[in-house]
Design a protein around this motif. Structure first.
Motif, PDB file in Angstrom:
ATOM      1  N   PRO A 192      20.066  -3.044  17.142  1.00  0.00           N
ATOM      2  CA  PRO A 192      19.669  -1.930  16.267  1.00  0.00           C
ATOM      3  C   PRO A 192      18.341  -1.322  16.730  1.00  0.00           C
ATOM      4  N   LYS A 218      22.828   2.273  17.416  1.00  0.00           N
ATOM      5  CA  LYS A 218      22.677   1.674  16.094  1.00  0.00           C
ATOM      6  C   LYS A 218      21.293   2.032  15.556  1.00  0.00           C
ATOM      7  N   ALA A 220      18.766   1.910  12.941  1.00  0.00           N
ATOM      8  CA  ALA A 220      18.503   1.112  11.747  1.00  0.00           C
ATOM      9  C   ALA A 220      17.379   1.681  10.893  1.00  0.00           C
TER      10      ALA A 220
END
Length: 311
Positions: A192, A218, A220
């Motif tokens: 992430p 990803k 986050a």
């Protein structure tokens, strides 16, 4: 209607006759007469009773206060523009990315302040895309940012390439990715990411890079300060793709590690280009022109793109 016509009209009211008005304006009496006749033709009324003493008509009386106000405003704006092109600009507004504000601008600001003590500097740290938007909208005079051709290729813009620097990976010192000498998109896609907020060129660059690799990123968390990036990253498995100049303090932090990015197949590295941008009309204003030259000089002498040592 021309300003010279109003100035001739005022000169006659102040001196009382056409001959004295001509001397006051440093023109011939026939020129003064033509200017007043032209003004009367434009307005469709007589402004003076033609007699030995130039006396205002009712229409002339109505025009007089407005003519004074118009000529006063004209004199003021003429002086302001003269002062502007003579370098008497009251302030210079700069928008720059955080890393430039922290590490590259301070010496320039000191030199500029000494050379132009009458110019107040206003420096704002903004994301690249946001900074270029406010420059385009006339809210700042210059921007020192990550290049975005969507803005900088506009014919109204003047752009100088200052330097190009590598994008590197910030991670915790005990992160699993520290085992790799170079990191490709497949390794980076596995974890992430912390990214800059919308309006920052780095978010756009990172997203575009992952898109080109057909790899999902990803995302986050979104942040907008380098302190926040370091604080979050040192806590666990989150990583961040950041430019070299944003990692100066991280290099000295034993809780953090910095990794190099390299495409394993093409051996290409990810980089960003930092530019100085202003508009063509602003580029000729003396304080802005001098500030631009100072930035150009530093970009040549400063080794801003030397890679940091890595884990």
């Amino acid at each position: 209607m021309r300003i010279e016509q109003l100035q001739a009209f005022l000169a006659i009211t102040e001196t009382g006759n056409f001959g004295q008005a001509a001397k006051k304006c440093s023109v011939t009496q026939s020129t003064i007469s033509r200017q007043v006749q032209g003004l009367e033709n434009t307005l469709g009324v007589d402004l003076f009773h033609r007699s030995h003493q130039a006396k205002l008509t009712v229409a002339g009386e109505r025009l007089l206060p407005r003519a004074r106000k118009i000529c006063q405003e004209w004199a003021m704006i003429t002086q302001e523009l003269h002062d502007l092109m003579a370098g008497k600009q009251p302030e210079l507004c700069v928008a720059a990315i955080h890393s430039v504000c922290s590490y590259h601008l301070p010496p320039i600001l000191q030199v500029f302040s000494r050379q132009y003590p009458h110019v107040q500097l206003r420096v704002t740290a903004l994301g690249s895309d946001r900074a270029l938007k406010v420059l385009r909208d006339g809210l700042v005079d210059v921007a020192i940012v990550m290049n975005n051709p969507a803005f900088t290729t506009n014919p109204e813009m003047v752009t100088d390439i200052l330097f190009e620097e590598p994008i590197e990976v910030l991670m915790a010192a005990n992160h699993p990715l520290t085992q790799y000498n170079q990191l490709g998109w497949s390794e980076l896609a596995s974890y992430p990411h912390v990214v800059f907020k919308d309006g920052y060129g780095m978010q756009r660059l990172v997203q575009d890079w992952f898109s080109q690799q057909n790899a999902p990123i990803k995302m986050a968390m979104e942040l907008n300060t380098l302190d926040a990036f370091r604080g979050v990253i040192r806590q666990g498995e989150l990583i961040a793709l950041l430019p070299h100049s944003a990692l100066v303090e991280a290099q000295e932090d034993p809780t953090l590690a910095i990794g190099r990015i390299e495409n394993h197949q093409t051996q290409e590295t990810l980089t960003r280009q930092v530019v100085f941008a202003t508009t063509r009309d602003r580029a000729e204003i003396p304080p802005i022109k001098a500030f631009r030259q100072m930035v150009q000089k530093l970009s040549v002498s400063d080794k801003m793109s030397t890679p940091l040592s890595v884990y």
